[in-house]
Design an enzyme around this catalytic site. Sequence first.
Site, short mmCIF file in Angstrom:
data_model
loop_
_atom_site.label_atom_id
_atom_site.label_comp_id
_atom_site.label_asym_id
_atom_site.label_seq_id
_atom_site.Cartn_x
_atom_site.Cartn_y
_atom_site.Cartn_z
N THR A 88 0.87 -1.17 0.00
CA THR A 88 0.00 0.00 0.00
C THR A 88 0.91 1.22 0.00
O THR A 88 1.63 1.47 0.97
CB THR A 88 -0.93 0.01 1.21
OG1 THR A 88 -1.77 -1.15 1.16
CG2 THR A 88 -1.80 1.26 1.22
N LYS A 119 -7.16 1.36 -2.94
CA LYS A 119 -6.79 0.92 -1.59
C LYS A 119 -6.99 2.05 -0.58
O LYS A 119 -7.37 1.80 0.57
CB LYS A 119 -5.33 0.45 -1.57
CG LYS A 119 -4.87 -0.09 -0.20
CD LYS A 119 -5.68 -1.29 0.27
CE LYS A 119 -5.29 -1.74 1.67
NZ LYS A 119 -3.98 -2.39 1.73
N LYS A 121 0.53 4.93 8.31
CA LYS A 121 1.13 5.28 7.02
C LYS A 121 0.07 5.40 5.94
O LYS A 121 0.04 6.35 5.17
CB LYS A 121 2.18 4.23 6.66
CG LYS A 121 2.79 4.38 5.27
CD LYS A 121 2.15 3.44 4.24
CE LYS A 121 2.41 1.97 4.56
NZ LYS A 121 1.84 1.07 3.50
#
Length: 292
Positions: free
Chosen positions: A102, A177, A245
Site C-alpha cells: 500500500t 486501496k 502510514k
Amino acid sequence: MALTTENTVVGFIGIGVMGKSMARNIMRGGYPMHVYTRTKASADELLAEGAVWENSVAALAAKCDVIFTIVGFPPDVEEVYLGEQGILAHVRSGSYVVDMTTSRPDLAARIAEAAAKKGVHALDAPVSGGDIGAREARLSIMVGGDKESFEAVLPLFQLMGKNIVLQGKPGSGQHTKMCNQINIAAIMMGVCESLAYAAKSGLDPATVLKSIESGAAGSWSLSNLAPRIIKGDYAPGFYVKHFIKDMTIALESAEAMGVDLPGLALARQLYSKLAAEGGGDDGTQALFKLYS
C-alpha cells in the site's frame, strides 16, 4: 505469452506477515520462487519449502520473469524499484513487476512510467484481507495498469486472491486501496466504541457480537477483529504503524484533490496516540486499548 509454471520464474520481495503466505500460495501453484527480504530468517520457512534465496534486489530482478513486492513504506518502494540497485536497473525487458505494497498513487504512476521506458510491464496491486486473507488465498486485489499486463498476471493473482479487479490506469490500484483504508478507519472506531459500550452497559460483548455481526452493522472487521478484541488478542494481522502510514497517504492525496475527510483525520489522531503509547507494532484492533 502465457505465464505458465514451465516458462515463468517468480520473484517475491518482502516476506512479512502477509508476503510469506502470498509467496507460499504462488509456490503451491507450481511456480518456481526466488525470494529476498531484509531479514533472511523471515524467509526460512519458504526456503525449507523449496524457494531460492537471492542476496539482493538486483540479483533477484535479473533472474525473474514476474516480480512481486510488498514492503513497508513508500520510501522502501521507491528504493526497491528506482534505486541504483533496484528492480528497474536490473530487470530484463519484457518482465512484469507488481507492487502490492500500500503506497502512494503518484509513486505507482512514476514506477509505471519508468518501467515502460525499459520495456517492462508494471502494475500496482495493493491488497486487503489481512493475514487471514493472505493465508487462505482470498485477498481482495486492486489493480492499476494496462489491461494486457493485468490479464497476463491474472493467473498468479488468482493464486493469492478471490476478488481481483482492474481499476484503471497506473496508480488506480493505490487510489482504490485508499478508499478501502478510509472505510476501515471509520469502521474500526465503530467496532471499538460498540464493544466498549457493550461492556460498560453490563452486556457480554461476545453475545452482543452474535446479534450485530449479521445485521446492518456487519463488516469484515466486526466478524474477524472483534473476536480478537474480546479475547485481548492484539497480535498484528496488520500493523498499527502501517495503518497510520496508509491514513497519511490517503489524507495527503485527498488534500491534493481538495477533498475533506474529517473522519479519517480523527482515526489517524487516535491511532497516532496508540502508537505513541507503544502500540505501533500491535494489530489495528488494538485501538480498543484507548477505550478500555
